[in-house]
Design a protein around this motif. Structure first.
Motif, PDB file in Angstrom:
ATOM      1  N   LEU A 178       0.818  -1.208   0.000  1.00 24.23           N
ATOM      2  CA  LEU A 178       0.000   0.000   0.000  1.00 24.23           C
ATOM      3  C   LEU A 178       0.857   1.265   0.000  1.00 24.23           C
ATOM      4  O   LEU A 178       0.562   2.230  -0.716  1.00 24.23           O
ATOM      5  N   ALA A 179       1.931   1.271   0.777  1.00 23.72           N
ATOM      6  CA  ALA A 179       2.808   2.437   0.801  1.00 23.72           C
ATOM      7  C   ALA A 179       3.472   2.655  -0.549  1.00 23.72           C
ATOM      8  O   ALA A 179       3.650   3.803  -0.986  1.00 23.72           O
ATOM      9  N   SER A 180       3.809   1.572  -1.232  1.00 24.70           N
ATOM     10  CA  SER A 180       4.477   1.704  -2.532  1.00 24.70           C
ATOM     11  C   SER A 180       3.563   2.325  -3.578  1.00 24.70           C
ATOM     12  O   SER A 180       4.027   2.891  -4.564  1.00 24.70           O
ATOM     13  N   ALA A 181       2.245   2.241  -3.354  1.00 26.55           N
ATOM     14  CA  ALA A 181       1.282   2.818  -4.291  1.00 26.55           C
ATOM     15  C   ALA A 181       0.861   4.226  -3.888  1.00 26.55           C
ATOM     16  O   ALA A 181      -0.010   4.810  -4.529  1.00 26.55           O
ATOM     17  N   GLY A 182       1.468   4.767  -2.826  1.00 23.75           N
ATOM     18  CA  GLY A 182       1.225   6.157  -2.455  1.00 23.75           C
ATOM     19  C   GLY A 182       0.183   6.380  -1.387  1.00 23.75           C
ATOM     20  O   GLY A 182      -0.140   7.534  -1.077  1.00 23.75           O
ATOM     21  N   VAL A 184      -1.186   6.254   2.572  1.00 22.18           N
ATOM     22  CA  VAL A 184      -0.573   6.411   3.888  1.00 22.18           C
ATOM     23  C   VAL A 184      -1.442   5.731   4.942  1.00 22.18           C
ATOM     24  O   VAL A 184      -2.663   5.678   4.819  1.00 22.18           O
ATOM     25  N   ASN A 185      -0.796   5.225   5.957  1.00 27.23           N
ATOM     26  CA  ASN A 185      -1.465   4.508   7.032  1.00 27.23           C
ATOM     27  C   ASN A 185      -1.749   5.430   8.206  1.00 27.23           C
ATOM     28  O   ASN A 185      -0.973   6.328   8.509  1.00 27.23           O
ATOM     29  N   TRP A 193      -5.973   2.957   5.451  1.00 31.37           N
ATOM     30  CA  TRP A 193      -5.048   3.594   4.515  1.00 31.37           C
ATOM     31  C   TRP A 193      -5.798   4.630   3.693  1.00 31.37           C
ATOM     32  O   TRP A 193      -6.987   4.455   3.400  1.00 31.37           O
ATOM     33  N   SER A 194      -5.121   5.705   3.332  1.00 33.91           N
ATOM     34  CA  SER A 194      -5.821   6.755   2.601  1.00 33.91           C
ATOM     35  C   SER A 194      -4.906   7.451   1.600  1.00 33.91           C
ATOM     36  O   SER A 194      -3.676   7.360   1.661  1.00 33.91           O
TER      37      SER A 194
END
Length: 218
Positions: A178-182, A184-185, A193-194
């Motif tokens: 998820l972080a790699s796709a931009g 944030v948690n 995540w948003s």
């Protein structure tokens, strides 16, 4: 962000919104994501996301290791429902801690439910998501989705130490994709995540949020 900034922090509310008017789209009909119906509502609002958020969620899923896929649980949340959730949890905390001030209750409540006026879910910008195996079976990530800090003894925090190695491994897979796709948690909720909302803007030092609160009619 190296520190845990809560949704109630004034720095979050201070982020300006430059609404881009991007549409809400239905995750079930617009993607191959596995959709869980535990948060189903009569209008199907739970399965809506801004187009840009869904695109990034699909990008993240494509990067998962073989044998893993996302299980989508909730996206958009109408403002009235968000307000109800926040008030209910705040009332619970006030009853448990009658000595707390209104500000203390608001801050503690925001670990688990965002204040309604800045809630990422009500902007269609947030997704609650977990992992499943190739057969669609939900995997163990240490707590159930939407476990409160009280219910889980803090294990709902993304970097919690009181989970086993398998759950920690699954969280690392989820977070990395998820972080790699931009996205944030929110660090008090491993599943949240948003992208494009005020919290995302603060975390990424973007000049403004691109998604603000949205009604289904607008």
């Amino acid at each position: 962000m190296s520190e845990v900034i809560l949704m109630s922090d004034p720095r979050v509310a201070a982020v300006p919104v430059q609404e881009c008017d991007e549409e809400l789209v239905d995750v079930g009909s617009q993607s191959d994501l596995l959709v869980d119906h535990r948060k189903h509502d009569s209008a199907g609002a739970f399965a809506l996301l801004r187009r840009g958020v869904l695109d990034r969620l699909l990008e993240a899923q494509a990067s998962l290791p073989d044998g893993f896929r996302f299980l989508f649980v909730e996206g958009y949340r109408p403002p009235a429902l968000q307000l109800s959730y926040f008030q209910e949890y705040a009332a619970f905390l006030q009853a448990e801690h009658p000595q707390w001030s209104a500000d203390q209750v608001r801050s503690a409540a925001s670990r688990y439910v965002s204040p309604p006026e800045i809630a990422p879910h009500s902007a269609g910008a947030a997704v609650d998501v977990t992992l499943a195996d190739a057969d669609g079976r939900e995997l163990d990530l240490g707590t159930r989705i939407n476990a409160s800090p009280e219910d889980s003894a803090g294990a709902c925090f993304t970097q919690a130490g009181n989970i086993d190695e398998a759950a920690r491994f699954h969280r690392s897979i989820l977070c990395s994709a998820l972080a790699s796709a931009g996205l944030v948690n929110y660090p008090t909720e491993w599943w949240h995540w948003s992208y494009g909302d005020r919290y995302w803007a603060l975390a990424t030092q973007a000049p403004a949020a691109v998604y603000g609160q949205k009604d289904l009619e607008s």
